[in-house]
Design a protein around this motif. Structure first.
Motif, mmCIF file in Angstrom:
data_model
loop_
_atom_site.group_PDB
_atom_site.id
_atom_site.type_symbol
_atom_site.label_atom_id
_atom_site.label_comp_id
_atom_site.label_asym_id
_atom_site.label_seq_id
_atom_site.Cartn_x
_atom_site.Cartn_y
_atom_site.Cartn_z
ATOM 1 N N ARG B 15 0.852 -1.193 0.000
ATOM 2 C CA ARG B 15 0.000 0.000 0.000
ATOM 3 C C ARG B 15 0.892 1.248 0.000
ATOM 4 N N VAL B 16 0.247 2.384 -0.341
ATOM 5 C CA VAL B 16 0.956 3.651 -0.295
ATOM 6 C C VAL B 16 0.325 4.514 0.794
ATOM 7 N N HIS B 17 1.160 5.105 1.614
ATOM 8 C CA HIS B 17 0.696 5.887 2.753
ATOM 9 C C HIS B 17 1.157 7.331 2.608
ATOM 10 N N GLU B 18 0.632 8.178 3.502
ATOM 11 C CA GLU B 18 1.014 9.587 3.443
ATOM 12 C C GLU B 18 1.380 10.071 4.825
ATOM 13 N N ALA B 19 2.326 10.993 4.878
ATOM 14 C CA ALA B 19 2.685 11.596 6.157
ATOM 15 C C ALA B 19 2.833 13.091 5.942
ATOM 16 N N LEU B 120 5.577 5.675 0.688
ATOM 17 C CA LEU B 120 5.240 6.721 1.646
ATOM 18 C C LEU B 120 5.456 8.068 0.974
ATOM 19 N N CYS B 121 4.391 8.884 0.964
ATOM 20 C CA CYS B 121 4.498 10.211 0.384
ATOM 21 C C CYS B 121 4.576 11.216 1.524
ATOM 22 N N ILE B 122 5.594 12.063 1.491
ATOM 23 C CA ILE B 122 5.652 13.145 2.462
ATOM 24 C C ILE B 122 4.983 14.339 1.790
ATOM 25 N N ILE B 123 3.858 14.772 2.343
ATOM 26 C CA ILE B 123 3.049 15.778 1.645
ATOM 27 C C ILE B 123 2.958 17.051 2.476
ATOM 28 N N PRO B 124 2.707 18.169 1.835
ATOM 29 C CA PRO B 124 2.418 19.372 2.608
ATOM 30 C C PRO B 124 1.052 19.208 3.273
ATOM 31 N N GLU B 125 0.831 19.902 4.371
ATOM 32 C CA GLU B 125 -0.409 19.696 5.118
ATOM 33 C C GLU B 125 -1.637 20.023 4.271
ATOM 34 N N GLY B 126 -2.638 19.169 4.349
ATOM 35 C CA GLY B 126 -3.886 19.410 3.652
ATOM 36 C C GLY B 126 -3.855 19.105 2.172
ATOM 37 N N MET B 127 -2.856 18.403 1.700
ATOM 38 C CA MET B 127 -2.786 18.100 0.275
ATOM 39 C C MET B 127 -2.851 16.605 0.025
ATOM 40 N N GLY B 128 -3.527 15.886 0.877
ATOM 41 C CA GLY B 128 -3.579 14.439 0.757
ATOM 42 C C GLY B 128 -4.366 13.976 -0.452
ATOM 43 N N SER B 129 -4.115 12.751 -0.833
ATOM 44 C CA SER B 129 -4.852 12.156 -1.942
ATOM 45 C C SER B 129 -5.833 11.144 -1.374
ATOM 46 N N ASN B 130 -6.963 10.997 -2.046
ATOM 47 C CA ASN B 130 -7.983 10.079 -1.544
ATOM 48 C C ASN B 130 -7.569 8.624 -1.662
ATOM 49 N N ALA B 131 -6.571 8.353 -2.496
ATOM 50 C CA ALA B 131 -6.184 6.967 -2.720
ATOM 51 C C ALA B 131 -5.302 6.419 -1.606
ATOM 52 N N ALA B 132 -4.821 7.288 -0.723
ATOM 53 C CA ALA B 132 -3.863 6.837 0.289
ATOM 54 C C ALA B 132 -4.513 5.859 1.254
ATOM 55 N N GLU B 133 -3.747 4.881 1.686
ATOM 56 C CA GLU B 133 -4.252 3.894 2.646
ATOM 57 C C GLU B 133 -4.403 4.537 4.032
ATOM 58 N N SER B 149 14.807 14.480 24.168
ATOM 59 C CA SER B 149 13.674 13.605 23.959
ATOM 60 C C SER B 149 13.293 13.574 22.492
ATOM 61 N N THR B 150 12.620 12.511 22.129
ATOM 62 C CA THR B 150 12.135 12.400 20.761
ATOM 63 C C THR B 150 10.625 12.309 20.778
ATOM 64 N N LEU B 151 10.007 12.883 21.802
ATOM 65 C CA LEU B 151 8.558 12.774 21.926
ATOM 66 C C LEU B 151 7.873 13.431 20.741
ATOM 67 N N MET B 152 6.896 12.728 20.198
ATOM 68 C CA MET B 152 6.127 13.314 19.111
ATOM 69 C C MET B 152 4.698 12.805 19.176
ATOM 70 N N CYS B 153 3.853 13.515 18.450
ATOM 71 C CA CYS B 153 2.444 13.158 18.444
ATOM 72 C C CYS B 153 2.096 12.685 17.048
ATOM 73 N N TRP B 154 1.627 11.442 16.964
ATOM 74 C CA TRP B 154 1.210 10.909 15.665
ATOM 75 C C TRP B 154 -0.303 10.865 15.646
ATOM 76 N N ARG B 155 -0.889 11.576 14.694
ATOM 77 C CA ARG B 155 -2.341 11.513 14.553
ATOM 78 C C ARG B 155 -2.639 10.765 13.270
ATOM 79 N N LEU B 156 -3.394 9.698 13.401
ATOM 80 C CA LEU B 156 -3.839 8.975 12.207
ATOM 81 C C LEU B 156 -5.057 9.718 11.710
ATOM 82 N N ILE B 157 -4.941 10.495 10.637
ATOM 83 C CA ILE B 157 -6.069 11.329 10.226
ATOM 84 C C ILE B 157 -6.813 10.745 9.040
ATOM 85 N N LYS B 158 -6.301 9.655 8.473
ATOM 86 C CA LYS B 158 -7.083 8.952 7.451
ATOM 87 C C LYS B 158 -6.720 7.490 7.558
ATOM 88 N N ASN B 159 -7.726 6.638 7.529
ATOM 89 C CA ASN B 159 -7.476 5.213 7.622
ATOM 90 C C ASN B 159 -8.556 4.502 6.834
#
Lengths: 417, 190
Positions: B15-19, B120-133, B149-159
């Motif tokens: 599959r192809v994903h986006e971040a 994996l596509c690194i995209i600018p915010e709000g430019m996602g494609s509907n085909a992404a997994e 620290s390497t603390l970060m917040c991962w939000r799964l915004i499309k699944n």
């Protein structure tokens, strides 16, 4: 213009190749001469004089000034070319006798000593007793003398013709379908690859010329990521190039040439990974055909503290991976060209604006001082020493800032993300 | 309270994903650390920022990364499709600067399916494609407790195959097993 010995050598080799039109035995003579053994081939041009005239004529037309000596032996030809007249002499012995002793290819020291003894010409030397000469100057002088007069024979080492890897195929009827062309290429490849495998080399660049019935020629170049001599692997890689060929009214000749070859020693294949490695090399070749083989790069470690120079990017097809990475200090994933921010003093600014964001320093780790490499003139490092700080901002971004104490200023150089 | 376990990561293969977000590069590096033998990173040659291999070192061995420098996004997508379809590079990462349409997105998905690879596509915010997994919004977080620290917040915004969720994640490079290196933690300040 500065001397370019390499280009001179190349030119001499080209001239050597041309000179094989006179006789098959052509060798190099030092850095600036050729030796031709024309025994048995002079009659093809009439006689020796006609042959010399032909050489002079052709070279003059090409704008090359030469001196040609024709002699009974290699030594006498050398002597006449360097010290004699350029036309063919009637009597070889008298012509040779009148030349200075330096024409014998002897050392400068020997030449001066002979001059002091009053032995100025080769004629003087032949008239002298041999034994005292040998005692005084060693066997070298007499060997050279005998080689010039033809008493002692001397060989010419003709250069081996460089191997030429090209095959071609003509068709009785023109072809135009991709599948037909591929079938033709397959036959050519099998023949070419046999030849390559026999010599233990692999092709790196292949050129396929397709001659059309209207005499136009189409060319398909294939640059491989690794030297290959397996026809079944090269063939599918040609597919993309052949699809772009305009067949016109049909193609009646195919010519396949390996332009660039590399040694390809036989290697032990590994049952674990060799299949995927081959597949990967083929992928590199295909991608290379699209974007250029140089544009697919891999990272190699380099020995430098300067962040931009602590690695090099080398074309993946021409380098092998090296995982000797060392790191004392963490480095950001992304490096930017330094972006100035406002700040004063040697401590990181508590608040700063970067890329239209107001950031507050939450925690700063540093400094790590990096000095410019004085042996490399680098425009970016003109500002002198740099004190690097890892700054974690309250907003979350982790940045790599540096301060230049010799030229006060703060810059953002990278981001740890 | 125990934090919820991470779903959809490691990224599903074929599959192809986006971040997107400020930490998308780190997300890509962590994806590269998940049992991939080779990683192809497609970048446009004009970009002024450079990918620093020593920065990748805490995540995975940079010598297994290949960098493809392309002229423009279209060329980059062609390279990505070809590499995904071939299957000899298990992860292909591309940096995009323009949105891609559904056709392009589908083509990438099909290529990944054929080659059993991950994109994996690194995209600018709000430019996602509907085909992404899946699409991940990755943002760095300030951690008041630990330095470096390497603390970060991962939000799964499309699944496409599940629910959306948020996680707070930290990278622990000292663990030997790549799966253990991602530590899911409770939200800071709770």
């Amino acid at each position: 213009m500065p001397a370019n010995p390499k280009a001179d050598q190349g030119f001499l080799l080209a001239l050597r190749r041309w000179a094989t039109r006179y006789c098959p035995w052509v060798g190099l003579e030092g850095a600036d001469g050729l030796t031709l053994d024309i025994t048995g081939s002079a009659h093809l041009f009439g006689d020796e004089t006609a042959m010399l005239a032909d050489m002079h004529h052709r070279l003059k037309r090409a704008g090359i000034a030469v001196r040609i000596g024709l002699g009974i032996s290699r030594g006498s030809a050398w002597a006449l070319a360097h010290y004699g007249t350029t036309s063919a002499p009637n009597d070889m012995q008298t012509a040779l006798a009148a030349l200075p002793v330096a024409a014998l290819r002897i050392e400068r020291k020997t030449d001066v000593a002979l001059q002091r003894l009053g032995l100025r010409t080769i004629g003087d030397l032949t008239a002298t007793e041999r034994a005292p000469l040998a005692r005084r100057f060693g066997p070298e002088l007499l060997l050279r003398l005998d080689q010039a007069t033809g008493v002692q024979s001397e060989d010419i080492n003709p250069l081996k013709a460089p191997p030429h890897y090209a095959v071609r195929m003509s068709f009785p009827e023109p072809i135009g379908l991709c599948a037909d062309v591929m079938a033709g290429v397959e036959r050519l490849l099998v023949k070419l690859c046999e030849q390559l495998a026999l010599d233990g080399v692999g092709a790196r660049t292949l050129l396929l010329s397709l001659r059309r019935v209207d005499r136009d020629t189409q060319e398909v170049e294939l640059r491989l990521a690794r030297a290959l001599h397996d026809a079944h692997r090269i063939l599918p890689l040609f597919q993309r190039g052949i699809d772009t060929v305009d067949a016109g009214f049909g193609i009646d000749q195919l010519r396949l040439m390996a332009i660039q070859v590399e040694k390809q020693p036989v290697q032990q294949i590994n049952h674990v990974s060799s299949g995927s490695k081959d597949q990967f090399d083929d992928l590199l070749t295909r991608l290379g055909a699209r974007i250029g083989l140089e544009n697919i790069q891999r990272f190699l470690p380099a020995d430098s503290h300067i962040p931009e120079r602590s690695f090099i990017r080398a074309p993946a097809a021409f380098s092998s991976p090296n995982d000797a990475w060392t790191h004392a200090q963490p480095r950001p994933i992304r490096l930017f060209p330094p972006e100035p921010i406002t700040g004063d003093g040697s401590q990181p600014p508590p608040r700063f604006r970067w890329r239209r964001m107001t950031l507050t320093t939450g925690r700063a780790t540093g400094p790590e001082r990096i000095a410019p490499e004085w042996w490399m003139a680098d425009e970016n490092w003109r500002s002198g020493l740099r004190d690097y700080w890892r700054v974690e901002t309250q907003q979350g971004r982790r940045l790599w800032l540096f301060y230049t104490p010799q030229n006060p200023g703060w810059f953002v150089h990278g981001e740890f993300a | 309270m125990q934090p919820k376990p991470l779903i959809c990561f490691p990224l599903a293969t074929s599959r192809v994903h986006e971040a997107c977000g400020a930490n998308a590069f780190k997300f890509a590096a962590i994806s590269g650390a998940q049992n991939h033998t080779r990683v192809l990173w497609v970048r446009q040659a004009w970009q002024s920022d450079i990918l620093h291999p020593i920065g990748l070192l805490p995540y995975y061995d940079p010598s297994k990364t290949l960098l493809a420098q392309v002229k423009n996004q279209v060329e980059g997508l062609t390279v990505m499709e070809e590499a995904l379809r071939d299957g000899s590079v298990s992860l292909v990462i591309i940096e995009l600067d323009q949105p891609i349409n559904l056709t392009v997105g589908r083509r990438l998905q099909l290529a990944a399916k054929t080659g059993k690879t991950t994109g994996l596509c690194i995209i600018p915010e709000g430019m996602g494609s509907n085909a992404a997994e899946t699409r991940w919004q990755c943002d760095p977080m300030f951690d008041p407790e630990r330095a470096d620290s390497t603390l970060m917040c991962w939000r799964l915004i499309k699944n496409k195959s599940g629910t959306l969720c948020d996680w707070y994640v930290r990278w622990d490079a000292t663990k030997s097993n790549p799966a253990d290196r991602i530590v899911v933690v409770s939200p800071p300040g709770e």
